[in-house]
Design a protein around this motif. Structure first.
Motif, PDB file in Angstrom:
ATOM      1  N   THR A  29       0.829  -1.206   0.000  1.00  0.00           N
ATOM      2  CA  THR A  29       0.000   0.000   0.000  1.00  0.00           C
ATOM      3  C   THR A  29       0.861   1.254   0.000  1.00  0.00           C
ATOM      4  OG1 THR A  29      -1.693  -1.194   1.238  1.00  0.00           O
ATOM      5  CG2 THR A  29      -1.879   1.197   1.196  1.00  0.00           C
ATOM      6  N   ILE A  30       2.034   1.165   0.621  1.00  0.00           N
ATOM      7  CA  ILE A  30       2.932   2.313   0.697  1.00  0.00           C
ATOM      8  C   ILE A  30       3.799   2.406  -0.544  1.00  0.00           C
ATOM      9  CG2 ILE A  30       4.777   3.396   2.034  1.00  0.00           C
ATOM     10  CD1 ILE A  30       3.712   1.899   4.480  1.00  0.00           C
ATOM     11  N   SER A  31       4.336   1.264  -0.988  1.00  0.00           N
ATOM     12  CA  SER A  31       5.300   1.276  -2.083  1.00  0.00           C
ATOM     13  C   SER A  31       4.640   1.390  -3.450  1.00  0.00           C
ATOM     14  CB  SER A  31       6.154   0.005  -2.037  1.00  0.00           C
ATOM     15  OG  SER A  31       5.347  -1.151  -2.169  1.00  0.00           O
ATOM     16  N   ASN A  32       3.518   0.697  -3.668  1.00  0.00           N
ATOM     17  CA  ASN A  32       2.842   0.701  -4.962  1.00  0.00           C
ATOM     18  C   ASN A  32       1.511   1.425  -4.857  1.00  0.00           C
ATOM     19  OD1 ASN A  32       4.848  -0.802  -6.196  1.00  0.00           O
ATOM     20  ND2 ASN A  32       3.903  -2.744  -5.645  1.00  0.00           N
ATOM     21  N   PHE A  35      -4.429   2.468  -8.246  1.00  0.00           N
ATOM     22  CA  PHE A  35      -5.724   3.146  -8.067  1.00  0.00           C
ATOM     23  C   PHE A  35      -6.350   2.757  -6.729  1.00  0.00           C
ATOM     24  CE2 PHE A  35      -6.194   3.027 -12.945  1.00  0.00           C
ATOM     25  CZ  PHE A  35      -5.507   4.222 -13.053  1.00  0.00           C
ATOM     26  N   HIS A  36      -6.368   1.479  -6.484  1.00  0.00           N
ATOM     27  CA  HIS A  36      -6.958   0.953  -5.249  1.00  0.00           C
ATOM     28  C   HIS A  36      -6.252   1.512  -4.023  1.00  0.00           C
ATOM     29  CE1 HIS A  36      -6.614  -2.631  -2.326  1.00  0.00           C
ATOM     30  NE2 HIS A  36      -7.614  -1.890  -1.939  1.00  0.00           N
ATOM     31  N   THR A  40      -7.725   4.102  -1.174  1.00  0.00           N
ATOM     32  CA  THR A  40      -7.701   3.660   0.225  1.00  0.00           C
ATOM     33  C   THR A  40      -6.956   4.659   1.097  1.00  0.00           C
ATOM     34  OG1 THR A  40      -7.762   1.327  -0.437  1.00  0.00           O
ATOM     35  CG2 THR A  40      -6.975   1.814   1.784  1.00  0.00           C
ATOM     36  N   SER A  41      -5.802   5.136   0.622  1.00  0.00           N
ATOM     37  CA  SER A  41      -4.995   6.083   1.405  1.00  0.00           C
ATOM     38  C   SER A  41      -5.721   7.398   1.636  1.00  0.00           C
ATOM     39  CB  SER A  41      -3.657   6.341   0.690  1.00  0.00           C
ATOM     40  OG  SER A  41      -2.926   5.149   0.538  1.00  0.00           O
ATOM     41  N   THR A  70     -10.744  -0.713   5.963  1.00  0.00           N
ATOM     42  CA  THR A  70      -9.680  -1.724   5.972  1.00  0.00           C
ATOM     43  C   THR A  70     -10.194  -3.058   5.449  1.00  0.00           C
ATOM     44  OG1 THR A  70      -8.676  -0.643   7.913  1.00  0.00           O
ATOM     45  CG2 THR A  70      -7.969  -2.895   7.410  1.00  0.00           C
ATOM     46  N   ALA A  71     -11.399  -3.445   5.882  1.00  0.00           N
ATOM     47  CA  ALA A  71     -11.985  -4.713   5.437  1.00  0.00           C
ATOM     48  C   ALA A  71     -12.256  -4.695   3.934  1.00  0.00           C
ATOM     49  CB  ALA A  71     -13.275  -4.990   6.204  1.00  0.00           C
TER      50      ALA A  71
END
Length: 235
Positions: A29-32, A35-36, A40-41, A70-71
């Motif tokens: 989630t941090i590195s790549n 779109f998703h 989310t971020s 998160t879910a």
């Protein structure tokens, strides 16, 4: 005064909650930032911001929202892992910008990706002449991958049939002046051995700021006193 303490508590809680969610979602989630991951971020950041400062809503509502986001993020990641077609919609897919040395104007226009941006990215990779590029691909995380034409590629040891030495993963023995005893022990070394190596440099162990054993088992030391009288730059 009570309001200040409440905001302090909520702000600290929002940071801890985001850290926990980031740990759960993983490094991807941090590195790549696909779109998703981007959606989310942004959503998590908005929820955390409201948790910290919006006193009109209950803290439990925000915690519930974090759990739901998160879910859902986990669910989308699982779906993307199992279904390739949906993966392209959820995370996006790579797009070719240059093929066989030719710029694909249609793809550039569709992505609203300008020639100035492409040239800037290539310059950041040390490519100032676009004619050197055989393929350029805009990845789903926004980075550009480039394959140079064969005549512009670097020569490797394999090309020149030179002998290849075995490489090892670098191991740090001293970080910020602190001896990494676990690293020494896991490689069958001791603090006494490290001290002997430092003394060969005419220094004491307390003088070492950073010490590492490199890919060829060579030792590198950086000391607190560098001996540079007039540094080029100093903050």
């Amino acid at each position: 005064m009570h309001a200040y303490w409440d905001i302090l508590f909520r702000a600290a809680l929002s940071i801890l909650a985001l850290l926990l969610v980031a740990k759960l979602l993983g490094k991807q989630t941090i590195s790549n930032m696909t779109f998703h991951d981007f959606v989310t971020s942004i959503t998590l950041g908005s929820i955390a911001g409201n948790l910290a400062f919006n006193e009109s809503l209950k803290t439990s509502y925000f915690i519930l929202a974090l759990i739901v986001v998160t879910a859902v993020s986990f669910l989308l990641s699982y779906i993307a892992l199992k279904n390739r077609k949906l993966r392209n919609w959820i995370s996006g897919s790579p797009t070719v910008l240059i093929e066989n040395g030719e710029i694909l104007e249609h793809n550039m226009k569709k992505l609203r990706y300008t020639l100035d941006t492409l040239a800037q990215v290539l310059r950041g990779m040390g490519i100032f002449n676009m004619e050197e590029v055989a393929y350029a691909v805009l990845e789903d995380n926004g980075t550009v991958s480039v394959l140079k034409k064969e005549e512009y590629q670097f020569v490797t040891k394999k090309d020149m049939k030179l002998p290849v030495k075995t490489q090892h993963f670098p191991v740090e023995f001293v970080m910020d002046g602190v001896i990494m005893e676990k690293n020494l022990e896991s490689h069958g070394l001791t603090t006494e051995w490290l001290e002997k190596q430092v003394k060969r440099k005419g220094k004491q162990l307390s003088d070492v700021f950073y010490a590492v054993r490199g890919t060829q088992h060579q030792l590198f030391f950086d000391f607190y006193e560098d001996g540079i009288q007039k540094p080029v730059d100093r903050e």
